[in-house]
Motif scaffolding. Structure first.
Motif, PDB file in Angstrom:
ATOM      1  N   ALA A   1      33.426  19.769  44.886  1.00  0.00           N
ATOM      2  CA  ALA A   1      34.125  18.786  44.044  1.00  0.00           C
ATOM      3  C   ALA A   1      33.741  17.371  44.460  1.00  0.00           C
ATOM      4  O   ALA A   1      33.520  16.496  43.623  1.00  0.00           O
ATOM      5  N   ASN A   2      33.623  17.160  45.765  1.00  0.00           N
ATOM      6  CA  ASN A   2      33.286  15.840  46.269  1.00  0.00           C
ATOM      7  C   ASN A   2      31.862  15.432  45.865  1.00  0.00           C
ATOM      8  O   ASN A   2      31.620  14.284  45.494  1.00  0.00           O
ATOM      9  N   ALA A   3      30.951  16.414  45.921  1.00  0.00           N
ATOM     10  CA  ALA A   3      29.565  16.127  45.530  1.00  0.00           C
ATOM     11  C   ALA A   3      29.513  15.707  44.067  1.00  0.00           C
ATOM     12  O   ALA A   3      28.807  14.755  43.692  1.00  0.00           O
TER      13      ALA A   3
ATOM     14  N   LYS B   1      46.786  19.234  47.664  1.00  0.00           N
ATOM     15  CA  LYS B   1      46.765  17.918  47.015  1.00  0.00           C
ATOM     16  C   LYS B   1      45.319  17.429  46.928  1.00  0.00           C
ATOM     17  O   LYS B   1      44.415  18.095  47.389  1.00  0.00           O
ATOM     18  N   GLY B   2      45.143  16.259  46.357  1.00  0.00           N
ATOM     19  CA  GLY B   2      43.796  15.688  46.297  1.00  0.00           C
ATOM     20  C   GLY B   2      43.096  16.009  44.998  1.00  0.00           C
ATOM     21  O   GLY B   2      43.723  16.439  44.024  1.00  0.00           O
ATOM     22  N   THR B   3      41.790  15.788  44.996  1.00  0.00           N
ATOM     23  CA  THR B   3      41.043  15.908  43.750  1.00  0.00           C
ATOM     24  C   THR B   3      40.724  17.366  43.436  1.00  0.00           C
ATOM     25  O   THR B   3      39.798  17.928  43.980  1.00  0.00           O
ATOM     26  N   ASN B   4      41.510  17.976  42.558  1.00  0.00           N
ATOM     27  CA  ASN B   4      41.187  19.325  42.095  1.00  0.00           C
ATOM     28  C   ASN B   4      40.472  19.209  40.748  1.00  0.00           C
ATOM     29  O   ASN B   4      40.187  18.110  40.277  1.00  0.00           O
ATOM     30  N   VAL B   5      40.204  20.348  40.091  1.00  0.00           N
ATOM     31  CA  VAL B   5      39.433  20.317  38.841  1.00  0.00           C
ATOM     32  C   VAL B   5      40.139  19.476  37.772  1.00  0.00           C
ATOM     33  O   VAL B   5      39.522  18.671  37.086  1.00  0.00           O
ATOM     34  N   LYS B   6      41.475  19.651  37.691  1.00  0.00           N
ATOM     35  CA  LYS B   6      42.244  18.915  36.676  1.00  0.00           C
ATOM     36  C   LYS B   6      42.140  17.410  36.935  1.00  0.00           C
ATOM     37  O   LYS B   6      41.913  16.614  36.020  1.00  0.00           O
ATOM     38  N   GLU B   7      42.300  17.028  38.201  1.00  0.00           N
ATOM     39  CA  GLU B   7      42.220  15.615  38.565  1.00  0.00           C
ATOM     40  C   GLU B   7      40.809  15.085  38.305  1.00  0.00           C
ATOM     41  O   GLU B   7      40.638  13.969  37.819  1.00  0.00           O
ATOM     42  N   ALA B   8      39.797  15.925  38.645  1.00  0.00           N
ATOM     43  CA  ALA B   8      38.411  15.504  38.450  1.00  0.00           C
ATOM     44  C   ALA B   8      38.150  15.224  36.975  1.00  0.00           C
ATOM     45  O   ALA B   8      37.476  14.251  36.619  1.00  0.00           O
ATOM     46  N   PHE B   9      38.716  16.067  36.111  1.00  0.00           N
ATOM     47  CA  PHE B   9      38.538  15.891  34.674  1.00  0.00           C
ATOM     48  C   PHE B   9      39.199  14.592  34.208  1.00  0.00           C
ATOM     49  O   PHE B   9      38.615  13.823  33.441  1.00  0.00           O
ATOM     50  N   LYS B  10      40.402  14.337  34.743  1.00  0.00           N
ATOM     51  CA  LYS B  10      41.122  13.099  34.400  1.00  0.00           C
ATOM     52  C   LYS B  10      40.305  11.884  34.841  1.00  0.00           C
ATOM     53  O   LYS B  10      40.199  10.890  34.129  1.00  0.00           O
ATOM     54  N   ILE B  11      39.732  11.984  36.058  1.00  0.00           N
ATOM     55  CA  ILE B  11      38.930  10.882  36.595  1.00  0.00           C
ATOM     56  C   ILE B  11      37.732  10.636  35.691  1.00  0.00           C
ATOM     57  O   ILE B  11      37.422   9.487  35.348  1.00  0.00           O
ATOM     58  N   LEU B  12      37.087  11.722  35.249  1.00  0.00           N
ATOM     59  CA  LEU B  12      35.912  11.595  34.383  1.00  0.00           C
ATOM     60  C   LEU B  12      36.278  10.855  33.093  1.00  0.00           C
ATOM     61  O   LEU B  12      35.582   9.925  32.679  1.00  0.00           O
ATOM     62  N   ILE B  13      37.410  11.260  32.462  1.00  0.00           N
ATOM     63  CA  ILE B  13      37.857  10.609  31.217  1.00  0.00           C
ATOM     64  C   ILE B  13      38.069   9.118  31.460  1.00  0.00           C
ATOM     65  O   ILE B  13      37.626   8.269  30.690  1.00  0.00           O
ATOM     66  N   GLN B  14      38.739   8.792  32.572  1.00  0.00           N
ATOM     67  CA  GLN B  14      39.025   7.383  32.850  1.00  0.00           C
ATOM     68  C   GLN B  14      37.752   6.599  33.147  1.00  0.00           C
ATOM     69  O   GLN B  14      37.641   5.436  32.768  1.00  0.00           O
ATOM     70  N   MET B  15      36.796   7.265  33.802  1.00  0.00           N
ATOM     71  CA  MET B  15      35.528   6.584  34.093  1.00  0.00           C
ATOM     72  C   MET B  15      34.800   6.258  32.793  1.00  0.00           C
ATOM     73  O   MET B  15      34.256   5.165  32.633  1.00  0.00           O
TER      74      MET B  15
END
Lengths: 116, 234
Positions: B141-143, B215-229
């Motif tokens: 996920a971090n990569a 906690k932290g960046t899971n798949v759901k959070e990663a997807f949210k981050i992508l949308i915001q980016m």
């Protein structure tokens, strides 16, 4: 006459009246009311004269009238979703700002506890 | 050359700790930071458990070092950290650190993280987690997040999702953080880069437990981050 050709115009007229009522109450802008009225007028026309939808469909290169209506409905729904998403986004920002300001102006001290 | 962080430097450092439902974990974190001589701004992020009570209890032990702010409803790690960043201007701070309050970061790393700021080598620091310590899923996920940060924000860092970061008060004035959730990690790096703030990467320890991993960046959070980016591009 089929049921939908009676039901849809009634719903459309009620919807138009509802939009005008909201406009008079200053809850809706004139542009929004006009846009929605046009849309509901199309619903009335297409439900009374379904064959008209084919003429419009051909204008856009779509063969079937029903396909045209479905595409229009999709476009309208996506637009509404986009608007709602935007509105929600703005509201979220406003709530965040407010919550932050409340927190910043109320540092919690040990005296608070003693008062309680 | 070994450079030591003085008592005065520690006194002018404020550690921001956003806390959401950390009642069972936060106390040792606060105590370890206080014992090191640092000040803290703890932001309770509308926790539904008794996190706020635990923070208040710890404050009784270190009344001058712990400052508490509380969000009345849960708004996410981004907003809680922003609150801390804003609150720090109410104090006489020179250096600002933000770290997780769940115990995954060690107070022992604080000295190393602020060293580049104190020595003037950098004005912003990110604490980089060693890849070998990271569980496989986190590593992947971090990569992905590093790659997205590189594509969207044009910054190449070895750990874009770290919650351990430090910045000088002057540099903090220049940056503008608006992220609500975990996007804050990437946004911090973008703002530092866009404002030409010299920054350094410092290796840190990370203590992974089943709780901190949840906690932290899971798949759901990663997807949210992508949308915001993507949104930030417009």
């Amino acid at each position: 006459m089929l049921l939908y050709s009676i039901l849809f115009p009634i719903i459309s007229i009620l919807a138009i009246l509802w939009f005008f009522y909201r406009y008079l109450k200053e809850k809706q802008s004139l542009a929004t009311v006009i846009l929605w009225t046009i849309l509901w007028l199309f619903v009335i026309v297409f439900s009374i004269f379904p064959s008209y939808s084919e003429r419009f469909a051909k204008l856009f290169g779509i063969t079937r009238g029903l396909d045209f209506i479905i595409i229009v409905v999709f476009v309208v729904l996506f637009y509404i979703m986009f608007r709602l998403y935007n509105r929600l986004d703005i509201l979220q920002d406003e709530v965040n700002k407010m919550v932050k300001e409340v927190a910043l102006s109320n540092e919690i001290t040990l005296d608070d506890e003693e008062e309680e | 050359m070994s450079f030591e962080v003085s008592k005065e430097d520690k006194k002018s450092t404020y550690v921001i700790l956003p806390a959401y439902n950390e009642a069972t974990r936060i106390q040792p974190v606060l105590e370890s930071i206080a014992e090191k001589g640092y000040n803290m701004i703890v932001v309770n992020d509308g926790s539904s458990d008794n996190t706020l009570d635990v923070i208040k209890q710890t404050k009784q032990k270190y009344p001058d070092q712990i400052h508490i702010f509380s969000l009345i409803i849960n708004r996410g790690v981004g907003v809680a950290t922003q609150t801390g960043f804003d609150a720090v201007f109410q104090f006489d701070a020179k250096y600002v650190v933000s770290m997780d309050s769940d115990g995954q970061h060690s107070a022992d790393d604080l000295d190393n993280v602020i060293k580049p700021l104190v020595s003037g080598e950098a004005q912003a620091v990110i604490g980089v987690r060693p890849l070998k310590d990271m569980p496989m899923s986190r590593n992947f996920a971090n990569a992905v997040m590093n790659l997205l940060t590189r594509i969207f924000y044009r910054v190449n860092v070895s750990d874009s999702q770290t919650g351990f970061r430090a910045i000088t008060i002057d540099a903090l004035r220049k940056i503008d953080i608006n992220a609500r959730g975990y996007l804050i990690s990437s946004e911090f790096i973008r703002e530092v880069n866009d404002n030409n703030i010299p920054f350094a990467e410092v290796p840190i320890k990370t203590i992974y437990t089943p709780e901190t991993q949840a906690k932290g960046t899971n798949v759901k959070e990663a997807f949210k981050i992508l949308i915001q980016m993507i949104k930030h591009q417009f």
